[in-house]
Design a protein around this motif. Structure first.
Motif, PDB file in Angstrom:
ATOM      1  N   ARG A 181      29.237 -68.541  15.533  1.00  0.00           N
ATOM      2  CA  ARG A 181      30.684 -68.690  15.690  1.00  0.00           C
ATOM      3  C   ARG A 181      31.385 -67.438  16.211  1.00  0.00           C
ATOM      4  N   GLU A 182      30.691 -66.305  16.232  1.00  0.00           N
ATOM      5  CA  GLU A 182      31.314 -65.070  16.688  1.00  0.00           C
ATOM      6  C   GLU A 182      30.827 -64.700  18.089  1.00  0.00           C
ATOM      7  N   GLU A 183      31.672 -63.997  18.821  1.00  0.00           N
ATOM      8  CA  GLU A 183      31.316 -63.577  20.181  1.00  0.00           C
ATOM      9  C   GLU A 183      30.657 -62.205  20.138  1.00  0.00           C
ATOM     10  N   TRP A 184      29.511 -62.135  19.512  1.00  0.00           N
ATOM     11  CA  TRP A 184      28.810 -60.862  19.404  1.00  0.00           C
ATOM     12  C   TRP A 184      28.216 -60.463  20.750  1.00  0.00           C
ATOM     13  N   THR A 185      28.268 -59.173  21.048  1.00  0.00           N
ATOM     14  CA  THR A 185      27.591 -58.662  22.245  1.00  0.00           C
ATOM     15  C   THR A 185      26.425 -57.745  21.891  1.00  0.00           C
ATOM     16  N   GLY A 186      26.435 -57.233  20.659  1.00  0.00           N
ATOM     17  CA  GLY A 186      25.367 -56.335  20.247  1.00  0.00           C
ATOM     18  C   GLY A 186      25.133 -56.415  18.756  1.00  0.00           C
ATOM     19  N   LEU A 187      23.992 -55.905  18.335  1.00  0.00           N
ATOM     20  CA  LEU A 187      23.649 -55.924  16.911  1.00  0.00           C
ATOM     21  C   LEU A 187      22.790 -54.710  16.585  1.00  0.00           C
ATOM     22  N   ALA A 188      23.189 -53.972  15.552  1.00  0.00           N
ATOM     23  CA  ALA A 188      22.393 -52.839  15.065  1.00  0.00           C
ATOM     24  C   ALA A 188      21.647 -53.270  13.817  1.00  0.00           C
ATOM     25  N   VAL A 189      20.328 -53.083  13.824  1.00  0.00           N
ATOM     26  CA  VAL A 189      19.476 -53.500  12.704  1.00  0.00           C
ATOM     27  C   VAL A 189      19.083 -52.252  11.923  1.00  0.00           C
ATOM     28  N   PRO A 190      19.343 -52.207  10.610  1.00  0.00           N
ATOM     29  CA  PRO A 190      19.114 -50.969   9.857  1.00  0.00           C
ATOM     30  C   PRO A 190      17.643 -50.675   9.559  1.00  0.00           C
ATOM     31  N   GLY A 202      27.447 -55.553  13.537  1.00  0.00           N
ATOM     32  CA  GLY A 202      27.658 -56.308  14.763  1.00  0.00           C
ATOM     33  C   GLY A 202      28.567 -55.559  15.728  1.00  0.00           C
ATOM     34  N   VAL A 203      28.402 -55.849  16.997  1.00  0.00           N
ATOM     35  CA  VAL A 203      29.271 -55.261  18.035  1.00  0.00           C
ATOM     36  C   VAL A 203      29.914 -56.413  18.788  1.00  0.00           C
ATOM     37  N   ARG A 204      31.234 -56.351  18.883  1.00  0.00           N
ATOM     38  CA  ARG A 204      31.991 -57.382  19.601  1.00  0.00           C
ATOM     39  C   ARG A 204      32.874 -56.652  20.609  1.00  0.00           C
ATOM     40  N   GLY A 205      32.381 -56.507  21.843  1.00  0.00           N
ATOM     41  CA  GLY A 205      33.112 -55.701  22.824  1.00  0.00           C
ATOM     42  C   GLY A 205      33.126 -54.250  22.392  1.00  0.00           C
ATOM     43  N   GLU A 206      34.319 -53.715  22.167  1.00  0.00           N
ATOM     44  CA  GLU A 206      34.461 -52.335  21.705  1.00  0.00           C
ATOM     45  C   GLU A 206      34.525 -52.246  20.184  1.00  0.00           C
ATOM     46  N   ALA A 207      34.521 -53.381  19.511  1.00  0.00           N
ATOM     47  CA  ALA A 207      34.683 -53.398  18.048  1.00  0.00           C
ATOM     48  C   ALA A 207      33.336 -53.304  17.342  1.00  0.00           C
ATOM     49  N   ILE A 208      33.314 -52.496  16.273  1.00  0.00           N
ATOM     50  CA  ILE A 208      32.119 -52.356  15.441  1.00  0.00           C
ATOM     51  C   ILE A 208      32.413 -53.037  14.107  1.00  0.00           C
ATOM     52  N   VAL A 209      31.580 -54.012  13.735  1.00  0.00           N
ATOM     53  CA  VAL A 209      31.874 -54.850  12.572  1.00  0.00           C
ATOM     54  C   VAL A 209      30.734 -54.760  11.548  1.00  0.00           C
ATOM     55  N   ALA A 244      18.993 -46.331  23.499  1.00  0.00           N
ATOM     56  CA  ALA A 244      20.187 -47.066  23.910  1.00  0.00           C
ATOM     57  C   ALA A 244      21.236 -46.039  24.340  1.00  0.00           C
ATOM     58  N   THR A 245      21.943 -46.333  25.400  1.00  0.00           N
ATOM     59  CA  THR A 245      22.884 -45.331  25.930  1.00  0.00           C
ATOM     60  C   THR A 245      24.350 -45.703  25.697  1.00  0.00           C
ATOM     61  N   ASP A 246      24.640 -46.977  25.449  1.00  0.00           N
ATOM     62  CA  ASP A 246      26.032 -47.385  25.261  1.00  0.00           C
ATOM     63  C   ASP A 246      26.608 -46.699  24.010  1.00  0.00           C
ATOM     64  N   PRO A 247      27.717 -45.955  24.151  1.00  0.00           N
ATOM     65  CA  PRO A 247      28.237 -45.200  23.015  1.00  0.00           C
ATOM     66  C   PRO A 247      28.677 -46.073  21.834  1.00  0.00           C
ATOM     67  N   VAL A 248      29.224 -47.261  22.115  1.00  0.00           N
ATOM     68  CA  VAL A 248      29.646 -48.153  21.021  1.00  0.00           C
ATOM     69  C   VAL A 248      28.414 -48.659  20.270  1.00  0.00           C
TER      70      VAL A 248
END
Length: 350
Positions: free
Chosen positions: A231-240, A204-211, A184-188
């Motif tokens: 209910r959240e506007e997630w754009t990305g997800l990191a799975v451990p 979770g990733v929501r735009g530039e926010a890391i949650v 993955a190349t996106d820095p966020v």
């Protein structure tokens, strides 16, 4: 002193020819006067296969080669070995020792079953002056290819995977379409992936926010996590940890095309068909650290008695895994330098 270099060797199936590749690399290291160490994630080097009862090639150790294995498996009385130190790793076969071969000999490798144990062995071999460590994946231990554990890896495919060229190539293609995905190349997203790896929690990733989220996996508290997803506007997800078929199915039901990031390919257990469905809804998947292959090794002969055309096997698999080089070790030996040069990785990322 230069840091030890390491390379895992793992097979896509049992009796695929992995030990032949390991031996060829150790022989090349000996010819190049490189101090080599051998360790296995599992058990390898038995004379007979415990399931098929077929005779297996022994693991060859060059003179002055190093091994890490259970002490009970080293035949000290023959005078072939010098015990060097205990590793502090305990196995059902006894304490795991690091030993140095006094002469060219063979060995059964066992006793190091976990990645943490392999990492400890590599550190000790580094301190002892080993220049190249070969990590044998043993049967069904593709985890040896973990790019966090070794610098590079060699994947082994062969005729035992199917009676026809098409079936073998299909098996490689299916596996590579998942394991060979790039970083993955996106820095966020990468920052979220590292946070998930270090905390063991979904991020979770929501735009530039890391949650950071309170869930250790997609399958724990699944209903609660699904409500959160809706209910959240997630754009990305990191799975451990692992992404399984069940976890992917849950994400598919949400129909939300997230960018997923996993630590590495050894944590990805989804099928190519499941992944296609994920891509079809607009989802993506990348790795924090992709598989870094030095080469694909192929074995055109099956222990079941049939063989495939060696040239065609190399060419067809080469088309699937390009630009990773393909080598028939039985015919060519190990044709590459075993140590990468300064500033080179000697590997091709997935």
């Amino acid at each position: 002193m230069k840091r030890i270099q390491s390379c895992a060797v793992f097979g896509l199936a049992k009796n695929v020819g992995k030990t032949t590749v390991l031996n060829a690399m150790a022989e090349r290291a000996d010819r190049d006067r490189v101090r080599v160490g051998l360790v296995s994630v599992g058990v390898d080097g038995e004379k007979w296969d415990v399931w098929s009862l077929r005779e297996k090639p022994p693991i060859q150790v060059p003179a002055d080669g190093w091994v890490a294995t259970a002490a009970s498996l080293l035949e000290i009385e023959k005078g072939d070995w010098e015990w060097v130190e205990e590793t502090g790793i305990h196995s059902p076969l006894g304490p795991v020792m690091i030993a140095r071969a006094r002469t060219t000999t063979t060995v059964k490798l066992a006793g190091v079953h976990r990645s943490r144990g392999v990492s400890e062995v590599l550190k000790r071999m580094d301190r002892l002056g080993v220049e190249l460590a070969l990590v044998d994946g043993a049967y069904d231990r593709k985890v040896a290819g973990d790019p966090w554990l070794t610098d590079t890896a060699v994947a082994v495919a062969g005729a035992v995977m199917g009676p026809s060229l098409d079936e073998v190539v299909k098996g490689v293609s299916h596996w590579w379409s998942v394991a060979g995905l790039p970083a993955a190349t996106d820095p966020v997203l990468r920052q979220a992936g590292m946070k998930a790896r270090t905390t063991g929690r979904l991020v979770g990733v929501r735009g530039e926010a890391i949650v950071p989220l309170p869930y250790p996996s997609l399958l724990m508290q699944g209903e609660e996590w699904q409500r959160e997803l809706e209910r959240e506007e997630w754009t990305g997800l990191a799975v451990p940890g692992a992404l399984t078929e069940s976890g992917l199915a849950m994400l598919l039901r949400s129909k939300r095309p997230l960018e997923l990031i996993l630590s590495d390919p050894t944590r990805c257990f989804v099928s190519r068909s499941g992944l296609r469905r994920w891509f079809r809804i607009g989802g993506q998947l990348g790795y924090l650290r992709p598989l870094r292959l030095r080469a694909w090794a192929v074995n055109p002969v099956s222990p079941d008695g049939y063989g495939l055309n060696p040239r065609s096997l190399c060419e067809r698999i080469g088309e699937v895994v390009h630009p990773v080089p393909v080598v028939d070790v039985k015919r060519e030996g190990w044709p590459y330098s075993v140590l990468r040069k300064e500033g080179e990785t000697g590997a091709v990322d997935g």
